[in-house]
Design an enzyme around this catalytic site. Structure first.
Site, PDB file in Angstrom:
ATOM      1  N   ASP A 291      -9.261  -3.527   5.146  1.00  0.00           N
ATOM      2  CA  ASP A 291      -8.672  -5.624   4.460  1.00  0.00           C
ATOM      3  C   ASP A 291      -9.484  -6.217   4.618  1.00  0.00           C
ATOM      4  O   ASP A 291     -10.253  -7.061   5.134  1.00  0.00           O
ATOM      5  CB  ASP A 291      -7.542  -5.160   5.513  1.00  0.00           C
ATOM      6  CG  ASP A 291      -6.291  -6.350   4.488  1.00  0.00           C
ATOM      7  OD1 ASP A 291      -7.442  -6.885   3.866  1.00  0.00           O
ATOM      8  OD2 ASP A 291      -5.481  -6.915   5.229  1.00  0.00           O
TER       9      ASP A 291
ATOM     10  N   ASN B  68      -6.570  -4.400  11.302  1.00  0.00           N
ATOM     11  CA  ASN B  68      -7.230  -3.729  10.655  1.00  0.00           C
ATOM     12  C   ASN B  68      -8.073  -2.937  10.536  1.00  0.00           C
ATOM     13  O   ASN B  68      -9.132  -2.601   9.974  1.00  0.00           O
ATOM     14  CB  ASN B  68      -8.369  -5.255   9.674  1.00  0.00           C
ATOM     15  CG  ASN B  68      -7.353  -6.218   8.316  1.00  0.00           C
ATOM     16  OD1 ASN B  68      -6.253  -5.892   8.415  1.00  0.00           O
ATOM     17  ND2 ASN B  68      -7.616  -7.664   8.602  1.00  0.00           N
TER      18      ASN B  68
ATOM     19  N   LYS C 246      -9.379  -7.818  13.270  1.00  0.00           N
ATOM     20  CA  LYS C 246      -8.242  -8.532  13.548  1.00  0.00           C
ATOM     21  C   LYS C 246      -8.320  -6.797  14.050  1.00  0.00           C
ATOM     22  O   LYS C 246      -8.687  -5.555  13.673  1.00  0.00           O
ATOM     23  CB  LYS C 246      -7.021  -8.989  13.087  1.00  0.00           C
ATOM     24  CG  LYS C 246      -6.738  -8.511  11.853  1.00  0.00           C
ATOM     25  CD  LYS C 246      -6.022  -9.626  11.163  1.00  0.00           C
ATOM     26  CE  LYS C 246      -5.028  -9.260  10.601  1.00  0.00           C
ATOM     27  NZ  LYS C 246      -4.375  -9.769   9.621  1.00  0.00           N
ATOM     28  N   PRO C 247      -7.316  -6.275  15.014  1.00  0.00           N
ATOM     29  CA  PRO C 247      -6.799  -4.712  15.841  1.00  0.00           C
ATOM     30  C   PRO C 247      -6.409  -4.301  14.056  1.00  0.00           C
ATOM     31  O   PRO C 247      -5.665  -2.790  14.444  1.00  0.00           O
ATOM     32  CB  PRO C 247      -6.150  -5.108  16.144  1.00  0.00           C
ATOM     33  CG  PRO C 247      -6.658  -6.593  17.247  1.00  0.00           C
ATOM     34  CD  PRO C 247      -6.688  -7.293  15.865  1.00  0.00           C
TER      35      PRO C 247
ATOM     36  N   ASP D 115     -11.948 -11.422   8.152  1.00  0.00           N
ATOM     37  CA  ASP D 115     -10.295 -11.241   9.060  1.00  0.00           C
ATOM     38  C   ASP D 115     -10.606  -9.975   9.931  1.00  0.00           C
ATOM     39  O   ASP D 115      -9.959  -9.559   9.372  1.00  0.00           O
ATOM     40  CB  ASP D 115      -9.377 -11.042   7.312  1.00  0.00           C
ATOM     41  CG  ASP D 115      -7.958 -11.016   7.805  1.00  0.00           C
ATOM     42  OD1 ASP D 115      -7.852 -12.006   9.167  1.00  0.00           O
ATOM     43  OD2 ASP D 115      -7.369 -10.760   7.153  1.00  0.00           O
TER      44      ASP D 115
ATOM     45  N   VAL E 202       0.638  -1.053   0.068  1.00  0.00           N
ATOM     46  CA  VAL E 202      -0.008  -0.111   0.177  1.00  0.00           C
ATOM     47  C   VAL E 202       0.587   1.415  -0.104  1.00  0.00           C
ATOM     48  O   VAL E 202       2.052   1.468   0.975  1.00  0.00           O
ATOM     49  CB  VAL E 202      -1.025   0.197   1.461  1.00  0.00           C
ATOM     50  CG1 VAL E 202      -1.746   1.271   1.062  1.00  0.00           C
ATOM     51  CG2 VAL E 202      -1.380  -1.329   1.606  1.00  0.00           C
TER      52      VAL E 202
ATOM     53  N   TYR F 251      -7.156   7.428   2.370  1.00  0.00           N
ATOM     54  CA  TYR F 251      -6.562   7.490   3.173  1.00  0.00           C
ATOM     55  C   TYR F 251      -6.307   7.631   4.660  1.00  0.00           C
ATOM     56  O   TYR F 251      -6.725   9.133   4.271  1.00  0.00           O
ATOM     57  CB  TYR F 251      -5.151   8.539   2.710  1.00  0.00           C
ATOM     58  CG  TYR F 251      -3.492   9.092   2.865  1.00  0.00           C
ATOM     59  CD1 TYR F 251      -2.944   7.453   3.225  1.00  0.00           C
ATOM     60  CD2 TYR F 251      -3.196   9.522   3.953  1.00  0.00           C
ATOM     61  CE1 TYR F 251      -2.075   7.561   4.840  1.00  0.00           C
ATOM     62  CE2 TYR F 251      -2.241  10.180   4.602  1.00  0.00           C
ATOM     63  CZ  TYR F 251      -2.072   9.265   4.666  1.00  0.00           C
ATOM     64  OH  TYR F 251      -0.369   9.399   5.758  1.00  0.00           O
TER      65      TYR F 251
END
Length: 232
Positions: free
Chosen positions: A128, A115, A112-113, A110, A2, A67
């Site tokens: 994500d 993401n 999770k912290p 998926d 990215v 962004y």
């Protein structure tokens, strides 16, 4: 990979996600990449990172998205467990965003912290969706039976036999519980030295009660966390 980039036509900063050419870039990876962009492109929610464009340039597949100037929940909790109020506030906002995705027929798979990004105003944004799946539709991706996801936050049904047929909204709820657990205690509910051992813990063991790791944990938050993490 990215990149931080500038969209010249609108003079705005964007995050540019590009799939790198090489041995790992097989057809399935490319399909999953485009599927992620198309799925997130359907979701318009204040707590989900927005996708602007997906395209190919000189053989390079990419999409552009918001962004976010800030850090992630993973970086926040790495410093120290969060307060009960902060933990509940973050997870509540993320839960509303995931409910919105579920109502649109999309599983994240998926959560999770790392993401969950936190912008300059302290607002969490889910990102994500690379493993996302339409609830009522088989997109034809990851049908090999491979286990996909992150073991410490993965529900048992996602571990068992690749979990491709048994996942539903409750699978994301489990992952939300795993995130809340880590925010309160400073560690995920299951974590071992090897991926296989972690997966076996997810399948066979019950998580340690948060109040045993962090005695000041609010009792109601502990109840909610453990309810999310029930294996059935």
């Amino acid at each position: 990979v990215v990149y931080r980039a500038r969209q010249l036509s609108l003079q705005r900063e964007v995050a540019l996600k590009m799939i790198l050419p090489g041995q790992l870039t097989d057809q399935e990876a490319v399909e999953r990449f485009y599927s992620e962009a198309q799925i997130v492109g359907q979701l318009r929610h204040p707590n989900i990172v927005m996708v602007y464009e997906v395209a190919e340039h000189e053989g390079n597949h990419y999409f552009s998205m918001d962004y976010i100037e800030g850090d992630s929940l993973a970086e926040r909790v790495r410093q120290a467990p969060l307060s009960a109020q902060e933990s509940a506030s973050f997870v509540a906002e993320v839960a509303h965003a995931i409910q919105f995705a579920h109502e649109a027929g999309i599983l994240h798979r998926d959560l999770k912290p790392s993401n969950i990004l936190i912008d300059g105003q302290g607002k969490p944004l889910v990102t994500d969706f690379g493993l996302a799946k339409r609830i009522e539709e088989d997109a034809g991706i990851t049908r090999t039976g491979n286990i996909v996801g992150t073991p410490s936050y993965m529900p048992p049904e996602q571990v068992a036999a690749g979990g491709q047929d048994s996942q539903g909204p409750a699978s994301d709820v489990y992952s939300l519980g795993a995130i809340l657990y880590e925010l309160l205690t400073g560690r995920p509910p299951f974590r071992s030295d090897s991926m296989l051992e972690t997966l076996m813990q997810v399948l066979e063991q019950e998580p340690v009660a948060p109040r045993l790791l962090a005695p000041a944990t609010d009792r109601d938050l502990e109840t909610i966390t453990l309810k999310c993490l029930e294996k059935d």
